[in-house]
Design a protein around this motif. Structure first.
Motif, short mmCIF file in Angstrom:
data_model
loop_
_atom_site.label_atom_id
_atom_site.label_comp_id
_atom_site.label_asym_id
_atom_site.label_seq_id
_atom_site.Cartn_x
_atom_site.Cartn_y
_atom_site.Cartn_z
N PRO A 90 0.83 -1.21 0.00
CA PRO A 90 0.00 0.00 0.00
C PRO A 90 0.86 1.26 0.00
O PRO A 90 1.96 1.27 0.57
CB PRO A 90 -0.80 -0.12 1.30
N ASP A 91 0.38 2.30 -0.65
CA ASP A 91 1.16 3.54 -0.68
C ASP A 91 0.86 4.38 0.55
O ASP A 91 -0.03 4.07 1.36
CB ASP A 91 0.92 4.32 -1.98
N LEU A 92 1.60 5.45 0.71
CA LEU A 92 1.49 6.28 1.90
C LEU A 92 0.10 6.86 2.06
O LEU A 92 -0.46 6.89 3.17
CB LEU A 92 2.53 7.41 1.86
N ALA A 93 -0.51 7.31 0.97
CA ALA A 93 -1.84 7.90 1.04
C ALA A 93 -2.87 6.88 1.53
O ALA A 93 -3.78 7.21 2.30
CB ALA A 93 -2.25 8.46 -0.32
N GLN A 94 -2.74 5.63 1.11
CA GLN A 94 -3.65 4.58 1.57
C GLN A 94 -3.44 4.28 3.04
O GLN A 94 -4.40 4.06 3.79
CB GLN A 94 -3.46 3.33 0.71
N MET A 95 -2.18 4.29 3.49
CA MET A 95 -1.89 4.07 4.90
C MET A 95 -2.50 5.17 5.75
O MET A 95 -3.13 4.90 6.78
CB MET A 95 -0.37 4.01 5.11
N VAL A 96 -2.34 6.40 5.30
CA VAL A 96 -2.89 7.53 6.05
C VAL A 96 -4.41 7.46 6.08
O VAL A 96 -5.05 7.70 7.12
CB VAL A 96 -2.41 8.86 5.43
N ALA A 97 -5.02 7.12 4.95
CA ALA A 97 -6.47 7.05 4.86
C ALA A 97 -7.04 6.03 5.83
O ALA A 97 -8.11 6.24 6.42
CB ALA A 97 -6.89 6.72 3.43
N CYS A 98 -6.35 4.91 6.03
CA CYS A 98 -6.86 3.82 6.85
C CYS A 98 -6.50 3.97 8.33
O CYS A 98 -7.04 3.24 9.17
CB CYS A 98 -6.33 2.49 6.32
N ARG A 99 -5.63 4.87 8.67
CA ARG A 99 -5.11 4.98 10.04
C ARG A 99 -6.19 5.16 11.11
O ARG A 99 -6.06 4.60 12.21
CB ARG A 99 -4.10 6.12 10.12
N PRO A 100 -7.28 5.89 10.86
CA PRO A 100 -8.29 6.05 11.93
C PRO A 100 -8.86 4.74 12.46
O PRO A 100 -9.22 4.65 13.64
CB PRO A 100 -9.37 6.90 11.26
N TRP A 101 -8.95 3.71 11.61
CA TRP A 101 -9.43 2.42 12.09
C TRP A 101 -8.48 1.84 13.14
O TRP A 101 -8.91 1.41 14.21
CB TRP A 101 -9.58 1.44 10.93
N LEU A 102 -7.19 1.81 12.83
CA LEU A 102 -6.22 1.24 13.75
C LEU A 102 -6.14 2.06 15.03
O LEU A 102 -6.03 1.49 16.14
CB LEU A 102 -4.85 1.14 13.07
N GLU A 103 -6.18 3.36 14.91
CA GLU A 103 -6.16 4.21 16.11
C GLU A 103 -7.34 3.89 17.02
O GLU A 103 -7.19 3.83 18.25
CB GLU A 103 -6.16 5.68 15.70
N ALA A 104 -8.51 3.69 16.42
CA ALA A 104 -9.69 3.36 17.22
C ALA A 104 -9.55 1.98 17.87
O ALA A 104 -9.93 1.78 19.03
CB ALA A 104 -10.95 3.42 16.35
N GLU A 105 -9.00 1.02 17.13
CA GLU A 105 -8.80 -0.32 17.70
C GLU A 105 -7.88 -0.28 18.90
O GLU A 105 -8.17 -0.88 19.95
CB GLU A 105 -8.21 -1.24 16.63
N LEU A 106 -6.77 0.42 18.77
CA LEU A 106 -5.82 0.50 19.88
C LEU A 106 -6.42 1.23 21.07
O LEU A 106 -6.13 0.90 22.22
CB LEU A 106 -4.53 1.18 19.42
N ARG A 107 -7.28 2.19 20.81
CA ARG A 107 -7.93 2.92 21.89
C ARG A 107 -8.88 2.01 22.66
O ARG A 107 -8.90 2.00 23.89
CB ARG A 107 -8.68 4.13 21.33
N TYR A 108 -9.66 1.22 21.93
CA TYR A 108 -10.65 0.37 22.59
C TYR A 108 -10.03 -0.84 23.27
O TYR A 108 -10.40 -1.21 24.39
CB TYR A 108 -11.71 -0.09 21.59
N VAL A 109 -9.09 -1.52 22.61
CA VAL A 109 -8.46 -2.69 23.20
C VAL A 109 -7.51 -2.27 24.32
O VAL A 109 -7.46 -2.90 25.38
CB VAL A 109 -7.70 -3.52 22.15
N ASP A 110 -6.76 -1.19 24.09
CA ASP A 110 -5.80 -0.67 25.07
C ASP A 110 -4.94 -1.79 25.65
O ASP A 110 -4.96 -2.08 26.84
CB ASP A 110 -6.54 0.08 26.19
#
Length: 211
Positions: free
Chosen positions: A116-136
């Motif tokens: 994946p290119d950088l723009a795709q990584m940036v676009a998808c980042r909110p999902w991972l941030e939310a996962e890490l927040r909830y699972v902690d």
């Protein structure tokens, strides 16, 4: 400008509450980048929302795209074997990827993984941030350079820092991370596969001790 319009980012599709269950329900509707269209389906995560360890890979592969579950192909089977050998219970592990759709190039009947290119990584980042927040989790394992950079930024060097417990300040406070290689790199090692696998298990044993 056209490319920017195709990649509005996932944030508007990420629910503000409801935990991991709400994220899993919402993820199939994400249109944050163009990868959703050729993919069979979204591949979100597997494992308990209360896991002590989160393991983050780069993106789903062909097998994962068809199954709708992360780490079920050859690299995933190797990962699960290494987790067991390291003394980690799968019940303690939440598996996910930095990118939620399979990025590929079609060659005849075969679909070949495309980084994946950088723009795709940036676009998808909110999902991972939310996962890490909830699972902690107590510890986040970053499988490969793409996952490590998605979480810790471009300064991380997996080859130099693999198997080390890194403490970083995050929006959730101080959290711990361990970078290591992606299991697919072990499959590509061929004549060095035994040694590469042993080194990977050694990294995961650090994870086991750290939690």
């Amino acid at each position: 400008m056209a490319e920017e319009l195709e990649r509005p980012g996932a944030e508007q599709w990420v629910p503000e509450s409801g935990g991991i269950a709400a994220l899993r329900r919402a993820a199939p509707g994400c249109r944050g980048c163009e990868l959703w269209e050729p993919a069979t389906q979204v591949v979100f995560s597997s494992g308990s929302a209360h896991a002590r360890i989160v393991m983050v890979g780069e993106e789903p592969g062909d097998a994962e795209d068809l199954a709708g579950e992360p780490f079920v192909g050859p690299a995933g089977k190797l990962l699960r074997r290494a987790i067991e050998e390291a003394g980690i219970a799968m019940e303690e592990v939440y598996l996910t990827n930095a990118i939620k759709h399979f990025s590929f190039v079609q060659r005849g009947k075969r679909r070949i993984h495309r980084k994946p290119d950088l723009a795709q990584m940036v676009a998808c980042r909110p999902w991972l941030e939310a996962e890490l927040r909830y699972v902690d989790p107590d510890l986040t394992v970053l499988l490969g350079a793409s996952a490590a950079r998605q979480v810790l930024g471009p300064g991380i060097k997996v080859t130099q820092q693999r198997g080390q417990v890194l403490t970083r300040e995050t929006t959730l406070g101080e959290r711990r991370f361990i970078p290591t290689v992606h299991p697919s790199s072990i499959l590509r090692a061929r004549e060095r596969r035994h040694d590469a696998y042993a080194a990977f298990v050694a990294d995961l044993k650090v994870v086991a001790k750290a939690v």
